[in-house]
Enzyme design. Structure first.
Site, PDB file in Angstrom:
ATOM      1  CG  ASP A 119     138.645  24.239   6.294  1.00 42.22           C
ATOM      2  OD1 ASP A 119     138.971  23.112   5.888  1.00 42.22           O
ATOM      3  OD2 ASP A 119     139.345  25.258   6.140  1.00 42.22           O
ATOM      4  CE  LYS A 124     143.996  18.874   7.279  1.00 50.24           C
ATOM      5  NZ  LYS A 124     144.518  17.663   7.916  1.00 50.24           N
ATOM      6  CG  MET A 150     145.567  28.188  14.221  1.00 52.44           C
ATOM      7  SD  MET A 150     146.240  27.262  12.824  1.00 52.44           S
ATOM      8  CE  MET A 150     147.243  28.538  12.015  1.00 52.44           C
TER       9      MET A 150
END
Length: 260
Positions: free
Chosen positions: A36, A56, A169
């Site tokens: 990641d 991502k 997030m």
């Protein structure tokens, strides 16, 4: 040809010393590691095989999830030891469930190696216990960025829960999240914190009240956790102890010490 189980490995929140023993063994034995975007460079330095970055990040060019699935399957089917290296824990907002399904659909065995999730360990790095019997009987880990077609978290219910909220997030949508919590009756003076890049050299934390959280988020940016609840006052105490010569580091939240 014999195939090996594909390993989904949790890299933890940053510091390689927080890797599990099993995670380190799987990394060192891997022929190929799909990593990641936010994996700490010190963890990546432990990789002995081929390293493929398949990151991502919101607002950035990202690797398509279907491509990641296909790449894992392709590498595993030719007999390579494949590790999918994910920040924190693979099954906590890490798309681990999707990837396990794709691998099993391809007839492959899967091993999941858990890691410390930032919603627990990252918050602890700022001196905040997510639960404390004097202040919060539980914690809720919630995403501020639901998947396509998925329902928004019920912020009104979360506001009424009386539990510590840790929002992953959530920086880009912080103002809207705070507004919904306030409209649901959460007090503007509720202690809150922002923890940025926990357990890395870039770690920073800011403390304030709920209504100040959007300004804190704008100042620090991503990757950061939003933490909301009375337990944040303990983080203020910890920060003051670490930076006694510079209390301004804690910002306006120094007043929260008296509310913990």
């Amino acid at each position: 040809m014999n195939t090996h189980p594909v390993c989904l490995v949790g890299a933890g929140p940053g510091d390689p010393e927080l890797l599990t023993v099993r995670a380190l063994k799987r990394l060192e034995a891997a022929d190929v590691v799909l990593a990641d975007d936010l994996i700490d460079p010190r963890v990546l330095a432990l990789v002995k095989g081929r390293l493929l970055r398949v990151g991502k990040r919101g607002g950035c060019i990202s690797t398509d999830q279907a491509f990641i699935h296909a790449l894992m399957v392709r590498e595993a089917l030719v007999g390579r030891r494949v590790v999918r290296l994910k920040g924190g824990d693979p099954f906590v907002f890490g798309r681990g469930g999707e990837e396990v399904d794709a691998l099993r659909d391809a007839g492959l065995e899967v091993e999941v190696v858990s890691g410390l999730t930032s919603g627990i360990a990252g918050v602890a790095a700022a001196g905040i216990p997510v639960t404390d019997r004097r202040a919060s009987p539980g914690v809720i880990l919630v995403t501020g960025h639901p998947g396509p077609g998925c329902a928004e978290p019920d912020w009104a219910a979360l506001a009424r829960s009386g539990l510590t909220l840790v929002v992953y997030m959530g920086v880009a949508r912080c103002a809207g999240i705070v507004q919904q919590l306030l409209e649901a009756g959460m007090a503007p003076s509720t202690p809150a914190a922002l923890v940025h890049a926990a357990h890395t050299p870039a770690q920073a934390e800011r403390f304030g009240c709920l209504h100040e959280l959007p300004a804190l988020a704008a100042a620090l940016g991503s990757p950061s956790l939003l933490v909301i609840g009375t337990v944040c006052a303990q983080g203020v105490r910890a920060a003051l102890a670490r930076t006694a010569e510079d209390p301004a580091r804690c910002g306006a939240a120094v007043a929260l010490v008296g509310r913990g």
